[in-house]
Design a protein around this motif. Structure first.
Motif, mmCIF file in Angstrom:
data_model
loop_
_atom_site.group_PDB
_atom_site.id
_atom_site.type_symbol
_atom_site.label_atom_id
_atom_site.label_comp_id
_atom_site.label_asym_id
_atom_site.label_seq_id
_atom_site.Cartn_x
_atom_site.Cartn_y
_atom_site.Cartn_z
ATOM 1 N N PRO B 117 0.815 -1.225 0.000
ATOM 2 C CA PRO B 117 0.000 0.000 0.000
ATOM 3 C C PRO B 117 0.845 1.271 0.000
ATOM 4 C CG PRO B 117 -0.098 -1.088 2.140
ATOM 5 C CD PRO B 117 0.651 -2.005 1.238
ATOM 6 N N ALA B 118 2.099 1.176 0.458
ATOM 7 C CA ALA B 118 2.929 2.376 0.530
ATOM 8 C C ALA B 118 3.397 2.818 -0.850
ATOM 9 C CB ALA B 118 4.124 2.114 1.445
ATOM 10 N N GLY B 119 3.374 1.896 -1.816
ATOM 11 C CA GLY B 119 3.914 2.237 -3.127
ATOM 12 C C GLY B 119 2.890 2.776 -4.115
ATOM 13 N N LEU B 120 1.623 2.902 -3.707
ATOM 14 C CA LEU B 120 0.575 3.308 -4.641
ATOM 15 C C LEU B 120 0.655 4.804 -4.934
ATOM 16 C CD1 LEU B 120 -2.271 1.328 -2.907
ATOM 17 C CD2 LEU B 120 -1.340 0.793 -5.145
ATOM 18 N N ASP B 121 0.414 5.168 -6.202
ATOM 19 C CA ASP B 121 0.391 6.603 -6.507
ATOM 20 C C ASP B 121 -1.045 7.138 -6.397
ATOM 21 O OD1 ASP B 121 -0.979 5.959 -8.770
ATOM 22 O OD2 ASP B 121 0.649 6.348 -10.175
ATOM 23 N N SER B 122 -1.221 8.444 -6.604
ATOM 24 C CA SER B 122 -2.511 9.074 -6.297
ATOM 25 C C SER B 122 -3.635 8.514 -7.175
ATOM 26 C CB SER B 122 -2.404 10.585 -6.444
ATOM 27 O OG SER B 122 -2.341 10.943 -7.792
ATOM 28 N N GLN B 123 -3.311 8.222 -8.442
ATOM 29 C CA GLN B 123 -4.368 7.724 -9.327
ATOM 30 C C GLN B 123 -4.840 6.327 -8.895
ATOM 31 O OE1 GLN B 123 -3.263 8.202 -13.415
ATOM 32 N NE2 GLN B 123 -5.337 7.804 -14.126
ATOM 33 N N GLU B 124 -3.862 5.469 -8.544
ATOM 34 C CA GLU B 124 -4.211 4.116 -8.088
ATOM 35 C C GLU B 124 -5.030 4.180 -6.802
ATOM 36 O OE1 GLU B 124 -0.413 1.530 -9.709
ATOM 37 O OE2 GLU B 124 -0.163 2.871 -8.025
ATOM 38 N N LEU B 125 -4.646 5.098 -5.930
ATOM 39 C CA LEU B 125 -5.390 5.248 -4.669
ATOM 40 C C LEU B 125 -6.837 5.653 -4.932
ATOM 41 C CD1 LEU B 125 -2.787 7.056 -2.398
ATOM 42 C CD2 LEU B 125 -3.878 4.868 -1.911
ATOM 43 N N ARG B 126 -7.019 6.600 -5.861
ATOM 44 C CA ARG B 126 -8.384 7.056 -6.156
ATOM 45 C C ARG B 126 -9.210 5.929 -6.745
ATOM 46 N NH1 ARG B 126 -6.002 11.880 -7.956
ATOM 47 N NH2 ARG B 126 -6.273 11.304 -10.121
ATOM 48 N N LYS B 127 -8.565 5.066 -7.550
ATOM 49 C CA LYS B 127 -9.285 3.950 -8.148
ATOM 50 C C LYS B 127 -9.742 2.973 -7.046
ATOM 51 C CE LYS B 127 -9.283 1.012 -12.172
ATOM 52 N NZ LYS B 127 -9.714 -0.238 -11.550
ATOM 53 N N ILE B 128 -8.852 2.703 -6.098
ATOM 54 C CA ILE B 128 -9.206 1.797 -4.995
ATOM 55 C C ILE B 128 -10.368 2.396 -4.188
ATOM 56 C CG2 ILE B 128 -8.388 0.857 -2.793
ATOM 57 C CD1 ILE B 128 -5.609 0.616 -4.128
ATOM 58 N N ILE B 129 -10.292 3.709 -3.939
ATOM 59 C CA ILE B 129 -11.320 4.381 -3.133
ATOM 60 C C ILE B 129 -12.667 4.337 -3.856
ATOM 61 C CG2 ILE B 129 -12.035 6.669 -2.295
ATOM 62 C CD1 ILE B 129 -8.966 7.103 -1.704
ATOM 63 N N PHE B 130 -12.631 4.521 -5.187
ATOM 64 C CA PHE B 130 -13.880 4.449 -5.956
ATOM 65 C C PHE B 130 -14.449 3.034 -5.919
ATOM 66 C CE2 PHE B 130 -15.640 3.191 -10.139
ATOM 67 C CZ PHE B 130 -16.848 3.836 -10.033
ATOM 68 N N GLU B 131 -13.580 2.046 -6.160
ATOM 69 C CA GLU B 131 -14.053 0.656 -6.199
ATOM 70 C C GLU B 131 -14.622 0.203 -4.856
ATOM 71 O OE1 GLU B 131 -14.514 -1.506 -8.560
ATOM 72 O OE2 GLU B 131 -13.847 -0.159 -10.146
ATOM 73 N N ALA B 132 -14.120 0.793 -3.771
ATOM 74 C CA ALA B 132 -14.604 0.417 -2.446
ATOM 75 C C ALA B 132 -15.912 1.124 -2.093
ATOM 76 C CB ALA B 132 -13.544 0.732 -1.398
ATOM 77 N N GLY B 133 -16.381 1.985 -2.983
ATOM 78 C CA GLY B 133 -17.665 2.653 -2.757
ATOM 79 C C GLY B 133 -17.642 3.637 -1.605
ATOM 80 N N ILE B 134 -16.501 4.298 -1.417
ATOM 81 C CA ILE B 134 -16.398 5.187 -0.251
ATOM 82 C C ILE B 134 -16.995 6.554 -0.565
ATOM 83 C CG2 ILE B 134 -14.773 6.381 1.272
ATOM 84 C CD1 ILE B 134 -13.031 3.845 1.041
ATOM 85 N N VAL B 135 -17.845 6.999 0.353
ATOM 86 C CA VAL B 135 -18.483 8.313 0.240
ATOM 87 C C VAL B 135 -18.268 9.050 1.565
ATOM 88 C CG1 VAL B 135 -20.247 7.489 -1.366
ATOM 89 C CG2 VAL B 135 -20.714 7.461 1.072
ATOM 90 N N GLY B 136 -18.541 10.351 1.563
ATOM 91 C CA GLY B 136 -18.385 11.133 2.790
ATOM 92 C C GLY B 136 -19.293 10.574 3.881
ATOM 93 N N MET B 137 -18.721 10.187 5.011
ATOM 94 C CA MET B 137 -19.524 9.479 6.009
ATOM 95 C C MET B 137 -20.075 10.381 7.105
ATOM 96 S SD MET B 137 -17.482 5.936 6.037
ATOM 97 C CE MET B 137 -18.407 5.068 7.261
ATOM 98 N N GLY B 138 -19.917 11.683 6.931
ATOM 99 C CA GLY B 138 -20.490 12.600 7.905
ATOM 100 C C GLY B 138 -21.989 12.759 7.707
ATOM 101 N N GLY B 139 -22.484 12.352 6.556
ATOM 102 C CA GLY B 139 -23.915 12.453 6.303
ATOM 103 C C GLY B 139 -24.244 12.958 4.917
ATOM 104 N N ALA B 140 -23.332 13.745 4.309
ATOM 105 C CA ALA B 140 -23.631 14.301 2.982
ATOM 106 C C ALA B 140 -23.428 13.264 1.885
ATOM 107 C CB ALA B 140 -22.774 15.516 2.713
ATOM 108 N N VAL B 344 -30.033 1.163 7.588
ATOM 109 C CA VAL B 344 -28.850 1.996 7.820
ATOM 110 C C VAL B 344 -28.113 2.107 6.490
ATOM 111 C CG1 VAL B 344 -26.583 1.978 8.931
ATOM 112 C CG2 VAL B 344 -28.621 1.368 10.242
ATOM 113 N N VAL B 345 -27.735 3.332 6.113
ATOM 114 C CA VAL B 345 -27.005 3.537 4.863
ATOM 115 C C VAL B 345 -25.614 4.091 5.179
ATOM 116 C CG1 VAL B 345 -29.058 3.838 3.443
ATOM 117 C CG2 VAL B 345 -28.040 5.823 4.556
ATOM 118 N N LYS B 346 -24.847 4.333 4.122
ATOM 119 C CA LYS B 346 -23.464 4.786 4.319
ATOM 120 C C LYS B 346 -23.382 6.092 5.092
ATOM 121 C CE LYS B 346 -21.749 2.587 0.097
ATOM 122 N NZ LYS B 346 -21.303 2.832 -1.283
ATOM 123 N N GLY B 347 -24.410 6.926 4.969
ATOM 124 C CA GLY B 347 -24.364 8.236 5.633
ATOM 125 C C GLY B 347 -25.070 8.279 6.982
#
Lengths: 291, 442
Positions: B117-140, B344-347
């Motif tokens: 995980p330490a070797g990933l660049d910003s684009q790869e990180l964004r792809k992982i974050i998208f694939e994991a379905g991550i959204v702002g968890m504060g409620g929005a 219960v949903v992501k937000g």
């Protein structure tokens, strides 16, 4: 005393001359036809023509940007008047249209999901699960249409549903635009049979939500002698819709409908129609002060 | 030293003592989960599974079209029972994938730890974050990969992690900061790397000093990350108010935090990012606070997405007496739902249940022009004027007074002696203004 009279008199005369010259030099050319048409219009500034107020519409008619018939409150007599002012032919007769509410789910008919507390506005309640009724298509009964009607033609009835006064209604389309559930439709005043339901869910679900819902049984379709009513695709499902071109107001569908979702209104007497046309031609805004 | 904050705002009673000391326990996983196909801002997902399909935990079951969307994953393993229309905490009816839990909790093959995980660049990180379905968890619930994507001409200088949790009753973020400070810092590192910026701030209010000391221990030795303690005030957790409190910068009207070089994320989002980047685990569970006067045992839970409110309420010993309402989210900004059969949903940061009490029934009376709402407004609007315009249906004038900037925090309503539901009126104006704009576009 004398000095004051003389000095004020001289100043008055001088300003009078200046104003006189200015009024001639900077005079704004107004087409007299615009003024004439403006005085013939209903004057409610309802905006149904798409112009900002009656004056804008009058200018639009004279400038050829719009047709006289765009003013729906005016009615046939207005079109004749405008034609006389402009010296043109009157276009074909257009039937006066009135707003019909396509929902009968009053208090007692519709099942409620929750109790709504908040501002008296249908849009506010619509944001919470499409209103407190179990039916997601029907009238929310908080009277946004009552507030928006510029002619005072809509009132909240005893069962919470808005009631349209066909005499006052001018077909200006304001309520149609306002309603978040789209339950108003402009229908010609001589058409008496209406399917008063726009619930497009399956029959069972619709019936579960409201006792006067269209359950898509097609009895109306089977019994109509004129082939004027059909259960057709509508929105996300289907619902019965009347083809007003074919309908002859026989009322068979209304008697056959098992949930009474179709109703037939008592015919509006010729007298009322004539009277309203007559009054419109006299510049009447249907305020009822004279009565 | 005087602690920083923003201008305006209110001081509601927190009621946090009900749950702040209770460690989050994993909630009982129900026999059936209802996973809504739209849990984010942006294009809703369409289902990738049919009734009868076998699914595994972490398997992708919904996918949306376009850039602004987030995929949805199964939170349990089992069989798909079908797709049903169900109430969504956001106030609408949304199609949900219903999964019958087989109790095996088998992970999908797609879920595997990342070796480097330490070797990933910003684009790869964004792809992982998208694939994991991550959204702002504060409620929005704004999709995170969109927030981290570079915008031409704008550079992120600092990432602020939002650990404010200014809403009364809620303690889910508080518990997260106490229980997983290292994961929060690790997640913040990945977020900073994915937006290519070297500075991170974790902002916490001074009513959570236990979390502050733990976080400070976790960031010791990590260059570029600081913990900032802010004075307790509502609505400090709002993005623009938080940016002002932390950096003194004001986001322009209609602008985004990136306009002033800031990216704001919830602490929960950081943990989800860390889980996704290191272990490949998509967003399928979250911390939820169940509190309020109408619940027998207020508690914090670690809940699988798609668990019904009812299941959690049963676990907390049921309702305490007659209840007036169930609020999905916090007391101030949450939305009331009419049934406890809401998933219960992501937000969903919390569920607040309020007991029915006659003393709280107020009637709206005329405005007394005290201007308490004007003092409280954190974005310097004149709520009383906007309400007057709303009653006159003068949408254009209200738009000129920047009504669309309203964050609907409810600070104006909190102090109103005339009990005017100001936010509801303002929301109506915003709705009308946006509808008029959409019409103009056509």
């Amino acid at each position: 005393m004398l000095a004051a009279v003389i000095s004020l008199g001289v100043m008055g005369a001088a300003f009078g001359v200046i104003l006189g010259i200015a009024s001639k030099k900077f005079a704004v050319q107004i087409d007299p036809k615009v003024q004439e048409i403006l005085s013939a219009l209903p004057g409610a500034n309802c905006g149904s023509c798409g112009f900002p107020g009656c004056e804008g519409f009058a200018e639009g008619v004279v400038g050829g940007e719009t047709k006289p018939s765009a003013c729906s409150p005016g009615g046939q007599s207005l079109y004749e008047k405008i034609a006389a002012i402009l010296g043109t032919e009157v276009s074909d007769y257009e039937e006066r249209k009135v707003a019909q509410r396509l929902c009968q789910g009053g208090i007692g008919q519709s099942r409620m999901l929750y109790r709504y507390e908040g501002i008296e506005d249908c849009h506010a309640a619509f944001a919470a699960f499409k209103g407190p009724k179990a039916c997601n298509y029907g009238c929310i009964r908080l009277g946004s249409c009552v507030k928006v009607c510029p002619f005072g033609a809509i009132e909240s009835g005893a069962d919470g549903l808005p009631v349209v006064d066909y005499y006052k209604c001018t077909g200006c389309n304001k309520c149609v635009e306002e309603c978040p559930q789209n339950i108003f439709r402009l229908v010609g005043i001589t058409h008496l049979a209406n399917v008063r339901c726009v619930n497009t869910d399956k029959g069972k679900d619709a019936k579960n939500a409201c006792s006067v819902a269209c359950i898509k049984c097609k009895l109306c379709e089977k019994n109509c002698p004129e082939d004027a009513v059909h259960v057709v695709p509508y929105g996300t499902g289907t619902v019965a819709v009347i083809d007003y071109e074919k309908c002859t107001n026989c009322g068979i569908c209304a008697t056959k409908c098992p949930t009474k979702a179709i109703d037939i209104i008592p015919p509006i007497s010729e007298e009322v129609i004539l009277k309203s046309e007559e009054h419109a031609s006299a510049g009447c805004q249907r305020c009822e002060v004279c009565q | 030293m005087r602690k920083a904050s923003f201008k305006g705002g209110i001081h509601p009673h927190g009621y946090k003592e009900l749950t702040s000391g209770k460690a989050a326990v994993p909630a009982h996983v129900p026999d059936r989960v209802y996973i809504p196909l739209s849990q984010h801002i942006g294009a809703p997902c369409s289902a990738l599974v049919l009734a009868g399909d076998k699914v595994k935990k972490g398997q992708k079951i919904g996918e949306g079209k376009g850039f602004v969307t987030a995929p949805i994953h199964a939170s349990v393993s089992g069989t798909v029972a079908g797709i049903e229309l169900k109430e969504h905490p956001g106030g609408s009816f949304v199609p949900c994938v219903v999964i019958e839990n087989d109790g095996k909790d088998e992970w999908a093959e797609t879920v595997k730890p990342n070796k480097a995980p330490a070797g990933l660049d910003s684009q790869e990180l964004r792809k992982i974050i998208f694939e994991a379905g991550i959204v702002g968890m504060g409620g929005a619930t704004f999709p995170s990969h969109v927030k981290y994507s570079p915008v031409e001409g704008k550079k992120a200088e600092v990432v602020i992690l939002n650990g404010i949790e200014c809403e009364p009753y809620l303690t889910s973020d508080h518990r997260l900061m106490v229980e997983k400070p290292e994961r929060i810092v690790a997640g913040l590192r990945y977020i900073m790397r994915s937006v290519c910026c070297g500075r991170g701030i974790i902002a916490v209010e001074d009513n959570k000093m236990d979390a502050v000391s733990l976080l400070e221990k976790a960031v010791a030795g990590e260059g570029g990350i600081t913990v900032q303690v802010l004075k307790e005030k509502y609505p400090q957790g709002s993005e623009k108010q938080l940016i002002y409190a932390c950096t003194g910068k004001q986001v322009p009207v209609g602008g985004l935090p990136l306009d002033v070089g800031v990216i704001v994320n919830n602490v929960g989002t950081a943990v989800a990012v860390a889980e996704a980047v290191e272990y490949g685990i998509p967003l399928i569970e979250r911390y939820v606070t169940l509190s309020g006067s109408g619940i027998s045992e207020p508690a914090n839970y670690l809940v699988r997405i798609g668990t019904l409110f009812k299941d959690l309420i049963d676990q907390s010993g049921g309702y305490a007496g007659e209840i007036e309402k169930i609020i999905a989210g916090g007391l101030m900004m949450g939305k009331t739902v009419f049934s406890d059969e809401v998933p219960v949903v992501k937000g969903s940061s919390g569920i607040v249940i309020i007991r029915d009490e006659a003393k709280r029934k107020f009637k709206e009376v005329n405005c007394v022009r005290c201007a308490k709402c004007v003092d409280a407004c954190p974005i310097f609007l004149e709520p009383t004027t906007l309400v007057k315009l709303a009653k006159l249906r003068a949408w254009d004038e209200a738009e000129q007074l920047n009504v669309t900037s309203c964050i609907e925090c409810g600070s104006c309503v909190y102090g109103c002696p005339a009990h005017i539901p100001l936010v509801q009126y303002i929301r109506r104006v915003k709705q009308a203004v946006l509808a008029a704009k959409a019409k103009d576009k056509k």
